[in-house]
Design a protein around this motif. Structure first.
Motif, short mmCIF file in Angstrom:
data_model
loop_
_atom_site.label_atom_id
_atom_site.label_comp_id
_atom_site.label_asym_id
_atom_site.label_seq_id
_atom_site.Cartn_x
_atom_site.Cartn_y
_atom_site.Cartn_z
N ILE A 46 0.85 -1.19 0.00
CA ILE A 46 0.00 0.00 0.00
C ILE A 46 0.88 1.24 0.00
O ILE A 46 1.81 1.35 0.79
CB ILE A 46 -0.95 0.00 1.21
N ASN A 47 0.57 2.17 -0.90
CA ASN A 47 1.27 3.45 -0.98
C ASN A 47 0.44 4.45 -0.17
O ASN A 47 -0.67 4.78 -0.57
CB ASN A 47 1.39 3.90 -2.43
N PRO A 48 0.94 4.94 0.97
CA PRO A 48 0.14 5.81 1.83
C PRO A 48 -0.37 7.08 1.14
O PRO A 48 -1.46 7.54 1.42
CB PRO A 48 1.08 6.16 2.98
N GLU A 49 0.43 7.64 0.24
CA GLU A 49 0.03 8.89 -0.41
C GLU A 49 -1.14 8.67 -1.37
O GLU A 49 -2.15 9.37 -1.30
CB GLU A 49 1.21 9.49 -1.16
N THR A 50 -0.99 7.71 -2.27
CA THR A 50 -2.04 7.53 -3.27
C THR A 50 -3.22 6.71 -2.74
O THR A 50 -4.32 6.84 -3.26
CB THR A 50 -1.49 6.87 -4.55
N THR A 55 -9.19 5.97 -1.16
CA THR A 55 -10.18 5.96 -0.07
C THR A 55 -11.16 7.10 -0.23
O THR A 55 -12.38 6.93 -0.10
CB THR A 55 -9.47 6.05 1.29
N ARG A 56 -10.65 8.27 -0.54
CA ARG A 56 -11.51 9.45 -0.73
C ARG A 56 -12.49 9.25 -1.88
O ARG A 56 -13.67 9.58 -1.77
CB ARG A 56 -10.63 10.67 -1.00
N ILE A 57 -12.02 8.68 -2.99
CA ILE A 57 -12.90 8.44 -4.14
C ILE A 57 -14.05 7.52 -3.73
O ILE A 57 -15.22 7.79 -4.04
CB ILE A 57 -12.11 7.84 -5.31
N PHE A 58 -13.75 6.43 -3.04
CA PHE A 58 -14.79 5.51 -2.61
C PHE A 58 -15.76 6.16 -1.63
O PHE A 58 -16.97 5.95 -1.72
CB PHE A 58 -14.18 4.24 -1.99
N GLU A 59 -15.24 6.94 -0.70
CA GLU A 59 -16.11 7.62 0.27
C GLU A 59 -17.04 8.62 -0.42
O GLU A 59 -18.23 8.68 -0.10
CB GLU A 59 -15.27 8.32 1.34
N GLU A 60 -16.51 9.39 -1.36
CA GLU A 60 -17.34 10.36 -2.08
C GLU A 60 -18.41 9.66 -2.92
O GLU A 60 -19.56 10.08 -2.96
CB GLU A 60 -16.48 11.27 -2.96
N TYR A 61 -18.02 8.57 -3.57
CA TYR A 61 -18.99 7.83 -4.39
C TYR A 61 -20.08 7.23 -3.50
O TYR A 61 -21.27 7.29 -3.85
CB TYR A 61 -18.28 6.74 -5.19
N ALA A 62 -19.69 6.67 -2.35
CA ALA A 62 -20.67 6.09 -1.43
C ALA A 62 -21.62 7.15 -0.88
O ALA A 62 -22.77 6.85 -0.55
CB ALA A 62 -19.96 5.37 -0.28
N ALA A 63 -21.13 8.39 -0.80
CA ALA A 63 -21.97 9.49 -0.31
C ALA A 63 -22.89 10.04 -1.40
O ALA A 63 -23.66 10.97 -1.15
CB ALA A 63 -21.09 10.61 0.24
N GLY A 64 -22.79 9.49 -2.62
CA GLY A 64 -23.69 9.90 -3.69
C GLY A 64 -23.10 10.85 -4.71
O GLY A 64 -23.80 11.30 -5.62
N THR A 65 -21.83 11.16 -4.61
CA THR A 65 -21.18 12.04 -5.59
C THR A 65 -20.98 11.28 -6.89
O THR A 65 -20.54 10.13 -6.87
CB THR A 65 -19.83 12.54 -5.05
N ASN A 78 -5.43 19.13 -8.89
CA ASN A 78 -4.20 18.66 -9.53
C ASN A 78 -3.70 17.33 -8.99
O ASN A 78 -2.49 17.11 -8.86
CB ASN A 78 -3.08 19.71 -9.45
N VAL A 79 -4.63 16.42 -8.68
CA VAL A 79 -4.25 15.07 -8.28
C VAL A 79 -3.79 14.35 -9.55
O VAL A 79 -4.52 14.29 -10.53
CB VAL A 79 -5.43 14.32 -7.62
N LEU A 80 -2.58 13.83 -9.52
CA LEU A 80 -2.00 13.22 -10.71
C LEU A 80 -2.61 11.86 -11.01
O LEU A 80 -2.81 11.05 -10.10
CB LEU A 80 -0.49 13.06 -10.53
N PRO A 81 -2.89 11.58 -12.28
CA PRO A 81 -3.34 10.24 -12.65
C PRO A 81 -2.21 9.23 -12.49
O PRO A 81 -1.03 9.61 -12.42
CB PRO A 81 -3.76 10.38 -14.11
N LEU A 82 -2.53 7.97 -12.43
CA LEU A 82 -1.56 6.92 -12.18
C LEU A 82 -0.37 6.98 -13.13
O LEU A 82 0.78 6.89 -12.71
CB LEU A 82 -2.22 5.54 -12.27
N ALA A 83 -0.62 7.13 -14.42
CA ALA A 83 0.47 7.10 -15.40
C ALA A 83 1.47 8.22 -15.16
O ALA A 83 2.67 8.05 -15.36
CB ALA A 83 -0.08 7.19 -16.82
N VAL A 84 1.01 9.36 -14.69
CA VAL A 84 1.91 10.49 -14.43
C VAL A 84 2.56 10.31 -13.06
O VAL A 84 3.76 10.51 -12.90
CB VAL A 84 1.15 11.83 -14.51
#
Length: 104
Positions: A46-50, A55-65, A78-84
């Motif tokens: 597990i990479n603590p930064e990414t 976790t945030r993406i899943f939480e926001e989606y679960a909240a209905g976003t 400016n959150v970098l995509p995986l490839a970058v």
């Protein structure tokens, strides 16, 4: 290449990937939130930064976003995509230019 060869190759690749999964390893490709362990193919740490972003993406989606709204927020921050983030692509390719395929 012949269709028969390609079908056989496809089956062999899938069989190999399934074997990796059965052994608890990643069958291929980088995953956002994880870092490959050096010297241990298919083992991820597990990479603590990414992983905080995941976790945030899943939480926001679960909240209905909506996924589109989540992506817009990540882009605005400016959150970098995986490839970058992993160095596979240069930073100049991280976001589309206005008028060149960017959806508004």
């Amino acid at each position: 290449m012949s269709a028969l060869f390609l079908k056989g190759l496809s089956q062999k690749v899938r069989r190999g990937q399934a074997g990796s999964v059965r052994q608890g390893r990643n069958p291929g490709g980088d995953l956002y939130g994880y870092t490959p362990r050096k010297g241990k193919p298919g083992i991820l740490d597990i990479n603590p930064e990414t992983s905080a972003v995941v976790t945030r993406i899943f939480e926001e989606y679960a909240a209905g976003t909506s996924p589109r709204a989540i992506a817009a927020r990540l882009n605005a921050e400016n959150v970098l995509p995986l490839a970058v983030a992993s160095g596979m692509l240069p930073r100049s390719t991280e976001t589309p230019r206005a008028g060149r395929g960017a959806s508004e």
